[in-house]
Every structure is written in structure tokens, then in C-alpha cells.
Design a protein around this motif. Structure first.
Motif, PDB file in Angstrom:
ATOM      1  N   GLU A  93      44.601  32.937  39.622  1.00 42.87           N
ATOM      2  CA  GLU A  93      44.594  34.067  40.471  1.00 42.87           C
ATOM      3  C   GLU A  93      43.838  33.868  41.841  1.00 42.87           C
ATOM      4  O   GLU A  93      44.098  34.343  42.830  1.00 42.87           O
ATOM      5  N   GLU A  98      47.216  36.741  42.986  1.00 45.44           N
ATOM      6  CA  GLU A  98      46.844  38.133  43.647  1.00 45.44           C
ATOM      7  C   GLU A  98      45.380  37.949  44.255  1.00 45.44           C
ATOM      8  O   GLU A  98      45.191  38.726  45.389  1.00 45.44           O
ATOM      9  N   PRO A 108      42.620  45.407  43.474  1.00 48.05           N
ATOM     10  CA  PRO A 108      42.543  45.184  41.949  1.00 48.05           C
ATOM     11  C   PRO A 108      40.997  44.993  41.606  1.00 48.05           C
ATOM     12  O   PRO A 108      40.410  45.450  40.713  1.00 48.05           O
ATOM     13  N   ALA A 112      38.903  47.202  39.354  1.00 48.73           N
ATOM     14  CA  ALA A 112      38.306  46.749  38.181  1.00 48.73           C
ATOM     15  C   ALA A 112      36.799  47.184  38.208  1.00 48.73           C
ATOM     16  O   ALA A 112      35.967  47.468  37.067  1.00 48.73           O
ATOM     17  N   PHE A 166      49.627  44.611  38.182  1.00 49.73           N
ATOM     18  CA  PHE A 166      48.678  45.296  38.536  1.00 49.73           C
ATOM     19  C   PHE A 166      47.656  45.226  37.311  1.00 49.73           C
ATOM     20  O   PHE A 166      46.267  45.050  37.227  1.00 49.73           O
ATOM     21  N   THR A 169      46.081  41.660  36.623  1.00 52.23           N
ATOM     22  CA  THR A 169      45.262  41.459  37.368  1.00 52.23           C
ATOM     23  C   THR A 169      43.846  42.098  37.253  1.00 52.23           C
ATOM     24  O   THR A 169      42.700  41.518  37.233  1.00 52.23           O
ATOM     25  N   LEU A 170      43.909  43.465  36.819  1.00 49.18           N
ATOM     26  CA  LEU A 170      42.972  44.257  36.559  1.00 49.18           C
ATOM     27  C   LEU A 170      42.217  43.638  35.242  1.00 49.18           C
ATOM     28  O   LEU A 170      41.056  43.498  35.393  1.00 49.18           O
ATOM     29  N   ILE A 318      39.166  53.454  36.944  1.00 45.51           N
ATOM     30  CA  ILE A 318      40.321  52.571  37.851  1.00 45.51           C
ATOM     31  C   ILE A 318      41.109  53.409  38.780  1.00 45.51           C
ATOM     32  O   ILE A 318      41.466  52.993  40.061  1.00 45.51           O
ATOM     33  N   THR A 322      41.142  52.703  42.843  1.00 42.83           N
ATOM     34  CA  THR A 322      42.436  52.150  43.432  1.00 42.83           C
ATOM     35  C   THR A 322      42.784  53.180  44.631  1.00 42.83           C
ATOM     36  O   THR A 322      43.008  52.813  45.653  1.00 42.83           O
TER      37      THR A 322
END
Length: 460
Positions: A93, A98, A108, A112, A166, A169-170, A318, A322
Motif C-alpha cells: 500500500e 492507496e 484512510p 483510521a 476503503f 485500506t482502513l 471513522i 472521513t
């Protein structure tokens, strides 16, 4: 000057293919994880003596400091494989995914961080008011991607690839911070000789990789030595797995279809998702459940803090992170999706199982009764989060199915979804040929349908 960027937009084709492969394995592993967790609960509540005997059985060379119980081997040994894969995924990653672009990574990463800080804050507030222990603040901070994907598989919801990316990646960023929490807050007295040996082993591992030495018979024994030294150093042994995963090269060179990191991940991920994590669940999720125990989950500050941290803290953290990141980075949400979709995924991230159970064991080590109560709280919180996310996702399932169908559409049957080819001359030529062929077939069917049957009157 900053430019607008689409949040949860279409992935690149290589990213989409990698995501599909990774999630396919994780989904199967997640189903096995569910089966293992249920089996552990049934076993522990029907034959508790047998469960305790097997999970507490010791095996391993005591002279090397490795005379461990089966439960301990599962938590410190098998989970090192899980964290090894997490290290490779994080490296990929960072260099090709991402997180490669700092602007794209902002969302992300911020999500996170907020998704870990808010559950910890919820836990602290509940225990400050209720007079409970602060030791478990880190328990509700982790997300279990395999369990989350297993829930998706069970409820049959088709999430668009952008939402799945998403979530993945989180989870990768979540794993990174969980690793840091374990390394910083749950490291016991250090054995500097063993720690030095582990670092020397890691340096040799890195050197062999740089020299492109090949052969599993070189790396597997070395990895076992590094793991054993890390375990005896006082640092949690799973850190060794992460460190080795981060050292693998995850970029391709000329003539390579896949990088060494992707190749190793492809080989090891099924072992992690299909064996290591389910076995860990089997020997960690076995807690005695009774009406009194369930009542205590919602009345004791420690366990209530864990449940609220997972269910409320994760979703609000989250989603809020976001929204704030999107608000201040000029990122625009994909017009085909809406903020309730983000909230549903944020709620799904409240399923904290593997790492939450591990941190619970570390946080309350030596207190078996409280450890079991915390495990029950993790299970209950994850179950509630899964149920809430299922309802929220089901409300939009028809929209998701339409989006996925559009992503998968391949009318020219060349193996590449049409959305990645639209706008190219070759694509339009193929589509013109397809439409002409379909029109010809339609005309032929119409001609045959209008032809007179045998024996019918024919024109003179």
C-alpha cells in the motif's frame, strides 16, 4: 492550488485485480474464522474441562524459552504469520497502493486514526465514570478485516470495489497502529541480548533479500530463529512477522509480472487466513457464556467500555474522521455513493476480533476471569456491530448490485471490464462489431418468425 479529487471513486485496473484476489482469500478465511469462533464457544460451554486441557497443554523446548501452551503458540506463533502478511500488505500500500500518494492517503489514514482514538476515548470515559480499569483502553481500537468480510459473505451484500478498498485500506492502517500499540505499550522487561540477536537476524534477512538470494529453505529457518529471539526479548513476537513483511520488495521490475512481495503474499495469505487466524480464534474465543456473564458485559465498566468502543466509537470515529478529512482536503464523494454508505462501512469496521482478543489477553495478563469477560465483550461488541452494519448495508443492497454489475460489465468479452476501456478507439470498434452482430441476429430471428409454416398458404 488544490484540485478536487473523487473519494471512493473507481480504482485503477491493477488495484482492482489485486483487491479482488486479496478479498477472495480473506473472505474464505473469514468464514473459517466464524466457524472456528462458534466451535470454540460450543466446545468451551459444553466440555469446558476438555477445552482447558487442550488449550493449556504445553509443548516446546524449555531450554530455548519456548515451553508454551497451545493457546500461547496460537497467539504468539501463528499470529506472527498473520502479521507477516499484514506487513507485506502495508508495504504494498505504501509503495504501489492507496497510501502511495500522500493526498490520497490522507482520508484512510485520518479515518483510521480517528477510528482508533475514538473507541479508546469511549472506553476511558466509561471507566472513568464507572471506576473501572484503564488497562483495556486499546482493546476496542482494532478492526478485523477477515471477520468483516465474512459478514459480507454471509449476508450476501455486494459492495462496490471502492467501498471494499476503503475497508481494506482502513484495516491495513489499523493494523499498523495496532502493531505500534502492542510494541510500545505491551512490551515487558527487555532481554537486550535476545533483542540484539533478533535485530541481527532481521539485518541478515534484509541483506539476503537485497542480494536476491532465493529459496524458502533459507528464509523459513531464519524467520523461525528471528521469531524465537524476538519472543525471548520481551517484545511481542508478532512484531518479527511485521518487520520481515515490510522488508520484501513490492514493486515490479522489467520482465516481472508480480513483485517478490506479491508472490510471497499470494503463497502465505491462504496459510494465514485459512489456518493461523482460525486456529487462534479456536483457542482464544472459548469463553463460558451464561446469562450472568452476558449481564456483566453490559453492567461492568471494563466490558461495557469495550462494547461501546467497538459499536459506537468505531462508527463515529471513522465516519467523523472521513467527513472531516474530505471537508478539509477538497475530496468529493463519488456521486454514485452517499455518506450513509460510508457510515455503514464505518459500522462494519466495529467488528474487532483477532487483534482485539490478542490485546485483551495482553492488557489483562494474569487475571484469567477478567480476560474471559473482556473476550466475551469483544464477541458481543463485534456481533452487535455486524448486525447494525448488515441492516445499514441491506438498505442499499439494490444500489450496490447495480454498481457492481456496471463494474463487471464486459460486453466485448476480452477479460477487461468495459468501464476501463470506454473512450478508447479499439473499444468502440469492438462495441460497433458487437452491436452489428446483435442487430443481424435480431433481423434473422424476425425473418424466421415471419416466415410461413409448412403447408400454409404461400403467395402465387
Amino acid at each position: 492550488m488544490s484540485t478536487d479529487r473523487t473519494f471512493l471513486g473507481r480504482l485503477s485496473l491493477p488495484e482492482r485485480r489485486h483487491l479482488t484476489d486479496a478479498l477472495r482469500t480473506e473472505t474464505v478465511g473469514g468464514v473459517l474464522l466464524l466457524v472456528a469462533a462458534v466451535s470454540a464457544l460450543v466446545w468451551a460451554n459444553t466440555f469446558p474441562a476438555g477445552y482447558e486441557t487442550v488449550s493449556g497443554f504445553h509443548i516446546g523446548p524449555a531450554s530455548l524459552g519456548l515451553d508454551l501452551s497451545i493457546e500461547h503458540w496460537a497467539a504468539d506463533g501463528l499470529l506472527a504469520i498473520f502479521f507477516f502478511v499484514a506487513g507485506i500488505e502495508l508495504k504494498r500500500e505504501l509503495v504501489a497502493g492507496e497510501l502511495r500518494d500522500p493526498k490520497a492517503a490522507a482520508l484512510p489514514v485520518v479515518a483510521a486514526i480517528c477510528g482508533m482514538a475514538t473507541p479508546a476515548l469511549v472506553y476511558v470515559l466509561v471507566n472513568a465514570v464507572g471506576g473501572g480499569s484503564m488497562d483495556g483502553w486499546a482493546v476496542p481500537t482494532a478492526t478485523d478485516i477477515a471477520f468483516a468480510l465474512a459478514v459480507l459473505a454471509v449476508i450476501g451484500t455486494s459492495l462496490p470495489s471502492a467501498l471494499r478498498a476503503f475497508l481494506l485500506t482502513l484495516a491495513v492502517v489499523d493494523d499498523l497502529f495496532a502493531i505500534l500499540i502492542i510494541a510500545v505499550f505491551f512490551t515487558s522487561d527487555l532481554n537486550f541480548a535476545a533483542l540484539g540477536g533478533a535485530f541481527a537476524g532481521l539485518a541478515l534477512f534484509w541483506f539476503l533479500l537485497r542480494k536476491e538470494v532465493r529459496g524458502w529453505y533459507v528464509y523459513v529457518p531464519l524467520a523461525l530463529v528471528i521469531w524465537a529471539l524476538m519472543y525471548n526479548s520481551g517484545v511481542h513476537a508478532t512484531i518479527a512477522g511485521v518487520a520481515m513483511g515490510l522488508m520484501l520488495r513490492c514493486t515490479t521490475r522489467d520482465g516481472e509480472e508480480h513483485s517478490p512481495g506479491e508472490h510471497v503474499e499470494h503463497l502465505v495469505r491462504p496459510l494465514s487466513a485459512g489456518l493461523a487466524v482460525p486456529l487462534f480464534a479456536l483457542f482464544s474465543a472459548g469463553v463460558t457464556m451464561s446469562s450472568e456473564a452476558l449481564r456483566d458485559v453490559f453492567t461492568q465498566p471494563v466490558t461495557l467500555g469495550v462494547v461501546l468502543g467497538l459499536v459506537v466509537g468505531k462508527a463515529l470515529g471513522i465516519f467523523g474522521g472521513t467527513w472531516l478529512a474530505a471537508r478539509f482536503t477538497r475530496a468529493e464523494l463519488n456521486p454514485q455513493l452517499s455518506w450513509p454508505d460510508v457510515f455503514a462501512v464505518a459500522t462494519l469496521a466495529g467488528i474487532g476480533f483477532t487483534v482485539s482478543l490478542l490485546i485483551g489477553e495482553l492488557a489483562f495478563e494474569g487475571d484469567a476471569a477478567l480476560t474471559d469477560e473482556v473476550k466475551a465483550a469483544v464477541l458481543m461488541g463485534s456481533l452487535i456491530a455486524a448486525a447494525c452494519a448488515s441492516v445499514l448495508l441491506k438498505l442499499r443492497v439494490r444500489k450496490y448490485q447495480l454498481l457492481v454489475a456496471e463494474e463487471e460489465r464486459d460486453e466485448d468479452e476480452d477479460g477487461i471490464p468495459d468501464v476501463y476501456e470506454e473512450g478508447t478507439e479499439a473499444y468502440h470498434l469492438r462495441m460497433a462489431e458487437i452491436h452489428e452482430r446483435k442487430a443481424a441476429e435480431h433481423r434473422e430471428r424476425a425473418r424466421l418468425a415471419g416466415a410461413p409454416r409448412d403447408g400454409a398458404d404461400r403467395p402465387a
